[in-house]
Write an enzyme that holds these catalytic residues in place. Structure first.
Site, mmCIF file in Angstrom:
data_model
loop_
_atom_site.group_PDB
_atom_site.id
_atom_site.type_symbol
_atom_site.label_atom_id
_atom_site.label_comp_id
_atom_site.label_asym_id
_atom_site.label_seq_id
_atom_site.Cartn_x
_atom_site.Cartn_y
_atom_site.Cartn_z
ATOM 1 C CG PHE A 156 4.736 0.260 -5.914
ATOM 2 C CD1 PHE A 156 4.916 1.312 -6.791
ATOM 3 C CD2 PHE A 156 5.073 0.433 -4.575
ATOM 4 C CE1 PHE A 156 5.438 2.524 -6.352
ATOM 5 C CE2 PHE A 156 5.589 1.643 -4.127
ATOM 6 C CZ PHE A 156 5.779 2.696 -5.021
ATOM 7 C CD GLU A 194 -2.898 -1.110 2.370
ATOM 8 O OE1 GLU A 194 -3.766 -1.979 2.426
ATOM 9 O OE2 GLU A 194 -2.797 -0.187 3.212
ATOM 10 C CD GLU A 243 7.666 -11.078 -4.876
ATOM 11 O OE1 GLU A 243 6.879 -10.769 -3.967
ATOM 12 O OE2 GLU A 243 7.332 -11.753 -5.856
#
Length: 380
Positions: free
Chosen positions: A155, A126, A362
């Protein structure tokens, strides 16, 4: 320990290498320059079983291992890391439904996802909660047989194109235990998307915000019980970190191969530059770094396959080490090209741009260090 691949794994890797060479690599620069998302190519990869690599076979998945997946993503990234990375995200979403979804959810969504008739995006990050994902603000409020979602994700790869969104939203109190997971179809009223982000790399896949304004989602689309969402998200990221590491490895290997070929042709001071010992030593170090990275990536993937209690730590280690090494090797390959490495036609600068973000997504590599340190210190 056996470091040799099985005949089946060799065949899997060769299949992926061949697909990358024929269907991806010849178009990678054009896709990057035109910001083209090659959906047809992704669907062709799905036809070879690469859209549901570790989804169970009873629902159309390939039923392969995380080590098999690492081989596949390394191979695909030799053609284009951006395309391979998106395929990793889709695989992560399919695995979440396969591993945690109800029988009805598996039957409803996975057959179309395995062939990429439905493409999926992963929605965790977020605007105000990137690394601090446990405190995300997107909220899902129960309303009878539905939930009402409000908030924004940032994103998100594939946003606006993908058909399904695996969304982490807060159904309870503060912190990780208040988060749940939902399947949100693209056509759901109230779901919208921000403008396409202007990025350094990864031009062959779209990145946009995903906005939820009173989005009404059936309770049947909640994956697992309320409060399980953060655990699901983190479990998915263990595998996602291996995949993105493999994508860095494949891109870096392609950059190294380009540098070796270029050095055999380029002459300076009347000699091929590959004859200069200082540059030979640099190649040796680059190749060694990649082989070390590959070896540990396989070790981490094997730990995840074995459900080792050390798997999360190993996945974080692999993501940190391999993405750092991959970027550095690609950057060195650009340097070995001299001024030509800075030109788009040689393809090396694209690899450098694409691999840079792997050190961020990630979970940033700083967060990987936090995960590793906590494991070493026993969460003290």
């Amino acid at each position: 320990m056996d470091f040799e691949l099985s005949d089946e794994q060799v065949a899997i890797r060769e299949m992926a290498v061949g697909f990358a060479a024929e269907a991806i690599a010849p178009h990678a620069l054009e896709w990057d320059q035109n910001k083209h998302f090659p959906i047809d190519t992704l669907k062709a990869a799905a036809g070879l079983g690469m859209a549901a690599i570790y989804v169970r076979e009873d629902i159309g998945g390939s039923g392969l291992t995380r080590l098999d997946a690492a081989l596949i993503f390394e191979a695909l990234s030799s053609g284009c890391p951006a395309v391979a990375s998106f395929l990793s995200i889709h695989n992560m979403c399919a695995w979440i439904i396969d591993a945690y979804g109800s029988p009805e959810q598996r039957s409803q969504w996975l057959p179309a996802m395995t062939g990429m008739e439905m493409i999926a995006s992963y929605c965790l990050t977020e605007p105000g909660h990137g690394s601090d994902a446990g405190n995300l603000a997107t909220r899902a409020v129960r309303d009878g047989d539905h939930y009402i979602l409000n908030g924004q994700k940032q994103f998100i790869s594939g946003a606006g194109v993908s058909d399904l969104y695996i969304v982490m939203a807060r159904t309870g109190g503060d912190g990780p235990k208040g988060i749940s997971t939902f399947i949100v179809p693209k056509e759901t009223p109230g779901l919208s998307f921000g403008a396409s982000e202007k990025k350094m790399g990864w031009h062959a896949q779209p990145t946009r915000a995903v906005v939820f304004e009173n989005v009404r989602v059936a309770a049947a689309n909640r994956i697992a019980e309320e409060g399980q969402g953060f655990r699901i998200a983190m479990a998915a990221l263990d595998g996602g970190r291996l995949n993105i590491a493999a994508c860095s490895l494949g891109g870096a290997q392609a950059a190294l191969d380009k540098a070796i070929a270029y050095m055999g042709e380029r002459k300076a001071f009347g000699r091929k530059i590959s004859d200069f010992q200082a540059l030979q030593f640099r190649l040796a170090d680059m190749a060694t770094e990649l082989e070390v990275a590959r070896t540990f990536l396989w070790r981490a993937a094997s730990a995840l396959d074995a459900k080792s209690p050390e798997a999360t730590r190993f996945c974080a280690m692999a993501k940190r080490f391999v993405t750092d090494a991959g970027f550095e090797v690609a950057n060195q390959a650009l340097q070995l090209h001299g001024g030509y490495g800075y030109l788009s036609e040689y393809g090396v600068e694209k690899i450098v741009r694409d691999l840079r973000v792997h050190q961020i997504l990630e979970g940033t590599n700083e967060i990987m260090r936090v995960i590793i340190a906590r494991a070493l210190l026993g969460n003290r």
